[in-house]
Design a protein around this motif. Structure first.
Motif, PDB file in Angstrom:
ATOM      1  N   THR A  96       9.724  -4.488  -6.942  1.00 33.89           N
ATOM      2  CA  THR A  96      10.598  -4.167  -5.825  1.00 33.89           C
ATOM      3  C   THR A  96      11.103  -5.444  -5.168  1.00 33.89           C
ATOM      4  O   THR A  96      10.512  -6.518  -5.314  1.00 33.89           O
ATOM      5  CB  THR A  96       9.875  -3.296  -4.789  1.00 33.89           C
ATOM      6  N   SER A  97      12.199  -5.322  -4.415  1.00 31.63           N
ATOM      7  CA  SER A  97      12.905  -6.489  -3.872  1.00 31.63           C
ATOM      8  C   SER A  97      12.952  -6.464  -2.358  1.00 31.63           C
ATOM      9  O   SER A  97      14.003  -6.639  -1.744  1.00 31.63           O
ATOM     10  CB  SER A  97      14.326  -6.547  -4.440  1.00 31.63           C
ATOM     11  N   ALA A  98      11.797  -6.244  -1.729  1.00 27.88           N
ATOM     12  CA  ALA A  98      11.698  -6.245  -0.273  1.00 27.88           C
ATOM     13  C   ALA A  98      11.111  -7.572   0.200  1.00 27.88           C
ATOM     14  O   ALA A  98      10.252  -8.158  -0.472  1.00 27.88           O
ATOM     15  CB  ALA A  98      10.819  -5.096   0.204  1.00 27.88           C
ATOM     16  N   TYR A  99      11.570  -8.015   1.371  1.00 29.00           N
ATOM     17  CA  TYR A  99      11.103  -9.276   1.951  1.00 29.00           C
ATOM     18  C   TYR A  99      10.955  -9.114   3.458  1.00 29.00           C
ATOM     19  O   TYR A  99      11.664  -8.313   4.087  1.00 29.00           O
ATOM     20  CB  TYR A  99      12.090 -10.412   1.638  1.00 29.00           C
ATOM     21  N   SER A 100      10.041  -9.879   4.030  1.00 30.21           N
ATOM     22  CA  SER A 100       9.828  -9.823   5.474  1.00 30.21           C
ATOM     23  C   SER A 100      10.898 -10.630   6.190  1.00 30.21           C
ATOM     24  O   SER A 100      11.504 -11.547   5.620  1.00 30.21           O
ATOM     25  CB  SER A 100       8.437 -10.365   5.824  1.00 30.21           C
ATOM     26  N   GLY A 101      11.135 -10.279   7.456  1.00 29.16           N
ATOM     27  CA  GLY A 101      12.097 -11.014   8.263  1.00 29.16           C
ATOM     28  C   GLY A 101      13.508 -10.463   8.135  1.00 29.16           C
ATOM     29  O   GLY A 101      13.781  -9.544   7.363  1.00 29.16           O
ATOM     30  N   ASN A 102      14.415 -11.067   8.884  1.00 26.99           N
ATOM     31  CA  ASN A 102      15.804 -10.595   8.938  1.00 26.99           C
ATOM     32  C   ASN A 102      16.792 -11.568   8.302  1.00 26.99           C
ATOM     33  O   ASN A 102      18.000 -11.363   8.402  1.00 26.99           O
ATOM     34  CB  ASN A 102      16.195 -10.343  10.398  1.00 26.99           C
ATOM     35  N   ASP A 103      16.303 -12.623   7.664  1.00 29.59           N
ATOM     36  CA  ASP A 103      17.172 -13.556   6.976  1.00 29.59           C
ATOM     37  C   ASP A 103      17.506 -12.990   5.603  1.00 29.59           C
ATOM     38  O   ASP A 103      16.678 -13.004   4.687  1.00 29.59           O
ATOM     39  CB  ASP A 103      16.490 -14.919   6.846  1.00 29.59           C
ATOM     40  N   LEU A 104      18.725 -12.477   5.447  1.00 28.61           N
ATOM     41  CA  LEU A 104      19.089 -11.793   4.215  1.00 28.61           C
ATOM     42  C   LEU A 104      19.110 -12.718   3.002  1.00 28.61           C
ATOM     43  O   LEU A 104      19.152 -12.243   1.857  1.00 28.61           O
ATOM     44  CB  LEU A 104      20.458 -11.123   4.373  1.00 28.61           C
ATOM     45  N   ASN A 105      19.092 -14.017   3.221  1.00 27.18           N
ATOM     46  CA  ASN A 105      19.093 -14.958   2.112  1.00 27.18           C
ATOM     47  C   ASN A 105      17.689 -15.378   1.681  1.00 27.18           C
ATOM     48  O   ASN A 105      17.529 -16.131   0.729  1.00 27.18           O
ATOM     49  CB  ASN A 105      19.893 -16.214   2.489  1.00 27.18           C
ATOM     50  N   ASP A 106      16.678 -14.893   2.386  1.00 29.17           N
ATOM     51  CA  ASP A 106      15.301 -15.288   2.096  1.00 29.17           C
ATOM     52  C   ASP A 106      14.734 -14.435   0.967  1.00 29.17           C
ATOM     53  O   ASP A 106      14.503 -13.238   1.128  1.00 29.17           O
ATOM     54  CB  ASP A 106      14.443 -15.143   3.347  1.00 29.17           C
ATOM     55  N   THR A 107      14.522 -15.052  -0.194  1.00 25.05           N
ATOM     56  CA  THR A 107      13.882 -14.359  -1.322  1.00 25.05           C
ATOM     57  C   THR A 107      12.677 -15.170  -1.799  1.00 25.05           C
ATOM     58  O   THR A 107      12.341 -15.152  -2.984  1.00 25.05           O
ATOM     59  CB  THR A 107      14.880 -14.160  -2.476  1.00 25.05           C
ATOM     60  N   SER A 108      12.011 -15.845  -0.886  1.00 27.31           N
ATOM     61  CA  SER A 108      10.872 -16.675  -1.243  1.00 27.31           C
ATOM     62  C   SER A 108       9.657 -15.814  -1.562  1.00 27.31           C
ATOM     63  O   SER A 108       9.505 -14.690  -1.064  1.00 27.31           O
ATOM     64  CB  SER A 108      10.536 -17.632  -0.101  1.00 27.31           C
ATOM     65  N   ASP A 109       8.774 -16.347  -2.396  1.00 26.00           N
ATOM     66  CA  ASP A 109       7.563 -15.625  -2.758  1.00 26.00           C
ATOM     67  C   ASP A 109       6.684 -15.351  -1.547  1.00 26.00           C
ATOM     68  O   ASP A 109       6.004 -14.314  -1.477  1.00 26.00           O
ATOM     69  CB  ASP A 109       6.761 -16.421  -3.795  1.00 26.00           C
ATOM     70  N   ASP A 110       6.694 -16.256  -0.578  1.00 23.15           N
ATOM     71  CA  ASP A 110       5.846 -16.101   0.598  1.00 23.15           C
ATOM     72  C   ASP A 110       6.238 -14.897   1.449  1.00 23.15           C
ATOM     73  O   ASP A 110       5.395 -14.319   2.141  1.00 23.15           O
ATOM     74  CB  ASP A 110       5.890 -17.366   1.466  1.00 23.15           C
ATOM     75  N   SER A 111       7.504 -14.513   1.405  1.00 20.13           N
ATOM     76  CA  SER A 111       7.967 -13.392   2.231  1.00 20.13           C
ATOM     77  C   SER A 111       8.115 -12.100   1.431  1.00 20.13           C
ATOM     78  O   SER A 111       8.516 -11.075   1.989  1.00 20.13           O
ATOM     79  CB  SER A 111       9.308 -13.741   2.890  1.00 20.13           C
ATOM     80  N   ALA A 112       7.790 -12.143   0.134  1.00 17.02           N
ATOM     81  CA  ALA A 112       7.962 -10.960  -0.712  1.00 17.02           C
ATOM     82  C   ALA A 112       6.995  -9.857  -0.321  1.00 17.02           C
ATOM     83  O   ALA A 112       5.828 -10.094  -0.024  1.00 17.02           O
ATOM     84  CB  ALA A 112       7.754 -11.332  -2.178  1.00 17.02           C
ATOM     85  N   LEU A 113       7.497  -8.624  -0.315  1.00 15.19           N
ATOM     86  CA  LEU A 113       6.718  -7.438   0.008  1.00 15.19           C
ATOM     87  C   LEU A 113       6.789  -6.457  -1.151  1.00 15.19           C
ATOM     88  O   LEU A 113       7.625  -6.580  -2.033  1.00 15.19           O
ATOM     89  CB  LEU A 113       7.248  -6.780   1.284  1.00 15.19           C
ATOM     90  N   GLU A 114       5.934  -5.466  -1.125  1.00  8.34           N
ATOM     91  CA  GLU A 114       5.880  -4.494  -2.201  1.00  8.34           C
ATOM     92  C   GLU A 114       5.804  -3.097  -1.608  1.00  8.34           C
ATOM     93  O   GLU A 114       5.094  -2.866  -0.632  1.00  8.34           O
ATOM     94  CB  GLU A 114       4.650  -4.766  -3.062  1.00  8.34           C
ATOM     95  N   TYR A 115       6.546  -2.153  -2.186  1.00  7.16           N
ATOM     96  CA  TYR A 115       6.503  -0.777  -1.703  1.00  7.16           C
ATOM     97  C   TYR A 115       6.594   0.178  -2.898  1.00  7.16           C
ATOM     98  O   TYR A 115       7.058  -0.211  -3.968  1.00  7.16           O
ATOM     99  CB  TYR A 115       7.638  -0.518  -0.709  1.00  7.16           C
ATOM    100  N   PRO A 116       6.168   1.435  -2.749  1.00  6.53           N
ATOM    101  CA  PRO A 116       6.229   2.384  -3.867  1.00  6.53           C
ATOM    102  C   PRO A 116       7.668   2.810  -4.146  1.00  6.53           C
ATOM    103  O   PRO A 116       8.320   3.390  -3.275  1.00  6.53           O
ATOM    104  CB  PRO A 116       5.392   3.578  -3.382  1.00  6.53           C
ATOM    105  N   PRO A 117       8.206   2.531  -5.336  1.00  7.58           N
ATOM    106  CA  PRO A 117       9.543   3.016  -5.687  1.00  7.58           C
ATOM    107  C   PRO A 117       9.547   4.515  -5.945  1.00  7.58           C
ATOM    108  O   PRO A 117       8.512   5.178  -5.879  1.00  7.58           O
ATOM    109  CB  PRO A 117       9.882   2.217  -6.938  1.00  7.58           C
ATOM    110  N   LEU A 118      10.723   5.041  -6.262  1.00 11.71           N
ATOM    111  CA  LEU A 118      10.911   6.491  -6.316  1.00 11.71           C
ATOM    112  C   LEU A 118       9.960   7.181  -7.281  1.00 11.71           C
ATOM    113  O   LEU A 118       9.275   8.145  -6.910  1.00 11.71           O
ATOM    114  CB  LEU A 118      12.360   6.811  -6.695  1.00 11.71           C
ATOM    115  N   PHE A 119       9.891   6.728  -8.535  1.00 10.35           N
ATOM    116  CA  PHE A 119       9.052   7.436  -9.494  1.00 10.35           C
ATOM    117  C   PHE A 119       7.581   7.315  -9.130  1.00 10.35           C
ATOM    118  O   PHE A 119       6.805   8.264  -9.313  1.00 10.35           O
ATOM    119  CB  PHE A 119       9.298   6.928 -10.917  1.00 10.35           C
ATOM    120  N   THR A 120       7.159   6.177  -8.614  1.00 12.73           N
ATOM    121  CA  THR A 120       5.785   6.021  -8.156  1.00 12.73           C
ATOM    122  C   THR A 120       5.472   7.033  -7.069  1.00 12.73           C
ATOM    123  O   THR A 120       4.401   7.664  -7.065  1.00 12.73           O
ATOM    124  CB  THR A 120       5.550   4.593  -7.626  1.00 12.73           C
ATOM    125  N   SER A 121       6.397   7.223  -6.130  1.00 10.53           N
ATOM    126  CA  SER A 121       6.189   8.203  -5.058  1.00 10.53           C
ATOM    127  C   SER A 121       6.079   9.610  -5.618  1.00 10.53           C
ATOM    128  O   SER A 121       5.254  10.410  -5.166  1.00 10.53           O
ATOM    129  CB  SER A 121       7.336   8.128  -4.045  1.00 10.53           C
TER     130      SER A 121
END
Length: 452
Positions: free
Chosen positions: A233-258
Motif C-alpha cells: 500500500t502507498s500510505a504515508y504519515s503527514g500532509n506533505d504530498l511529496n513525502d514517500t520516505s520509508d520512515d513515513s510509510a504506513l500500511e493498511y488492509p487493501p480491499l481484498f484483504t478486508s
C-alpha cells in the motif's frame, strides 16, 4: 490439483489489527537471495486468512468481467517488460550495474479494467496486480506535467467519473502518494468508502482519492484496483504530498484483504483472460464456473507464490522447466505472471530453442527486441512445466499476426529472450490457463484451459 507457490517481489505482509496503519520491518528471512537479481529482490509474502470468528458467508458467484482497454500512444504501459527494462537501463546508465533484461519495451502492453462501485457510484478502474491501493481521481483533479506544473486537464485523459469525497472526510495526518518509473506520479488523500467488487461490498474500506499528479490515461478508467498484499500500500504519515520516505510509510488492509478478514470471501481469487474477445474474468473466492471457462485435466502442483519487488511489484512463481517438441529443459526459473505483458520473456537459451523450432526458424529483430517468422510458419509444440504437469500453449498464440514487421512482412512470435531476467509469462501463456491466487496458503494454482 498441484500447487504453485508464488512470490511477490520486494515486500512483506502484515495484517494490523489496529485501524491506524503501521509499517513493520521486513524480516530478512523473507528474502530469497538465490532468486534475486541486481535491482530486483524476490520475497516470500506472508499468507493471511479470515479473522477468528468471521466464517465466510458467500463462497461462490463472485464474478466480475474484465475489459481490455484500447491501446494508444498515451496509455500507461504497466507491463513487467516495460518496467523492468526501464529500471535496469536506468540503473546501468548511472553505473549501478551493467546487465541485460528485456531489450525493448513491450509496445503492445495490455491493460484490463473492471467495474467497481464506490459509495453507490460505478467507476471503471484498471486491474493492478502490482499494487494494493484502490484509488480514484478527484473530481477537481489537478493534472501536472513532468515539471510538476499545472497542465490542461485533458492531458491526463481520465474517464468520466470523479470522486466527490469520503463519507467522513479524509483521514487526519495521512496522505497517498505513488511514484512510478515511467514518470507518472499521483498524490492525494486517504479516507473511507463503501466499495463493491464482484457483488461483494466492504463497508468503510480505506481508499485513496488522487487530487494531483502526472498521468496518461485511456479516457475510460479513473483509477486503479490493487489486488496485491498489504505491504504494497502507498500510505504515508503527514500532509506533505511529496513525502514517500520509508520512515513515513504506513500500511493498511487493501480491499481484498478486508474482504477476507471480514469473512466476506475465501482468501482466493482467480483470473481468466480470453483470446477471442477483449474480455476476461476475475473471480473472488473461487475459480470461474465451468460454463464460462472450459478447463482441461491439467493442473499445477501449487508452486510457491513470491513477490518480485520493484515499482510496481509482481506476482512470481518458480516453474520447473519447459518442453519444446521432444526437447525438455528441466531447470527451475522464477517467472513473473503479468497480464499487462504480451509476450513470454524467457531465459535466452530457452527462447532460442523455442524460436529455432519454428518451421522455418525464427529471426531475431533487434528493433523490436523479439523474434519474427513468416506469418504462415509452423510453430513448435511448446509447454511450461510445473512438477509433473505440462501446460501446452495453443499454437495460435505462438505467432502474433497483429504485429507485422513492415520491412520483412514477418509476424512476431509469442516467445522471446528476457536476457538476464526477470523472466515473464505474459498473455502468450495466460490465455491458455486460469490462475488462482491462494492468499492463505501462499501458492498459485494453474489450470490448463481446453483449446478454444
Amino acid at each position: 490439483m498441484l500447487p504453485l507457490f508464488f512470490i511477490l517481489v520486494g515486500c512483506c505482509l502484515s495484517l494490523p489489527s489496529d485501524p491506524k496503519p503501521t509499517r513493520l520491518p521486513i524480516p530478512q528471512t523473507d528474502i530469497v537471495p538465490s532468486l534475486s537479481i541486481p535491482g530486483v529482490e524476490i520475497r516470500r509474502p506472508r499468507p493471511f486468512s479470515s479473522a477468528p470468528g468471521a466464517p465466510v458467508r458467500k463462497k461462490h458467484g463472485n464474478i466480475a468481467k474484465l475489459k481490455r482497454l484500447p491501446k494508444s500512444h498515451s496509455n500507461q504501459q504497466p507491463s513487467a517488460a516495460a518496467y523492468f527494462a526501464k529500471h535496469l537501463r536506468s540503473d546501468a546508465a548511472h553505473g549501478a550495474f551493467q546487465t541485460g533484461n528485456v531489450s525493448a519495451i513491450d509496445r503492445s502492453a495490455s491493460q484490463y479494467s473492471v467495474e467497481v462501485v464506490l459509495n453507490g457510484s460505478p467507476v471503471h478502474l484498471v486491474l493492478n496486480t502490482g499494487g494494493s491501493d484502490t484509488w480514484v481521481r478527484a473530481k477537481n483533479f489537478t493534472c501536472l506535467n513532468s515539471a510538476s506544473d499545472s497542465a490542461s486537464g485533458s492531458k491526463c485523459d481520465w474517464g468520466s467519473y470523479g470522486a466527490s469525497g469520503f463519507r467522513d472526510g479524509p483521514i487526519y495526518d495521512q496522505h497517498f502518494a505513488v511514484k512510478n518509473q515511467d514518470g507518472s506520479a499521483l498524490s492525494g488523500q486517504l479516507g473511507y468508502m463503501d466499495v463493491t467488487l464482484a457483488n461483494i461490498t466492504v463497508k468503510n474500506q480505506e481508499v485513496a482519492i488522487a487530487t494531483q499528479g502526472t498521468w496518461h490515461g485511456d479516457n475510460i478508467t479513473s483509477g486503479m484496483l490493487g489486488m496485491a498484499y498489504p505491504s504494497l500500500t502507498s500510505a504515508y504519515s503527514g500532509n506533505d504530498l511529496n513525502d514517500t520516505s520509508d520512515d513515513s510509510a504506513l500500511e493498511y488492509p487493501p480491499l481484498f484483504t478486508s474482504m477476507v478478514t471480514d469473512g466476506l470471501v475465501e482468501p482466493y481469487w482467480s483470473i481468466a483472460i480470453d483470446r477471442n474477445s477483449s474480455d476476461g474474468l476475475i473471480t473472488l473466492g473461487d475459480l470461474p464456473p465451468t460454463n464460462l471457462v472450459n478447463l482441461s485435466n491439467s493442473h499445477s502442483e501449487h508452486p510457491n507464490l513470491l513477490i518480485a519487488k520493484y515499482q510496481p511489484s509482481y506476482y512470481t512463481a518458480v516453474f520447473d522447466g519447459f518442453k519444446i517438441g521432444n526437447t525438455e529443459i528441466s531447470e527451475s526459473y522464477p517467472l513473473v505472471l503479468d497480464s499487462a505483458t504480451t509476450l513470454a520473456y524467457l531465459p535466452p537459451d530457452v527462447a532460442d530453442t523455442v524460436n529455432s523450432h519454428f518451421r522455418p526458424a525464427a529471426t531475431y529483430i533487434w528493433y523490436y527486441g523479439s523474434h519474427f517468422v513468416p506469418c504462415n510458419a509452423t510453430p513448435p509444440i511448446f509447454s511450461v512445466l510445473i512438477g509433473s504437469s505440462r501446460f501446452e500453449i495453443n499454437p495460435v498464440d505462438m505467432i502474433k499476426h497483429d504485429v507485422v514487421d513492415p520491412k520483412t512482412g514477418m509476424c512476431q512470435t509469442g516467445v522471446t529472450s528476457g536476457r538476464d531476467g526477470p523472466y515473464i509469462l505474459g498473455l502468450t501463456f495466460l490465455k491458455n490457463v486460469v490462475v488462482g491466487f491462494d492468499m492463505a496458503a501462499g501458492v498459485i494454482d494453474v489450470y490448463s484451459r481446453s483449446h478454444y
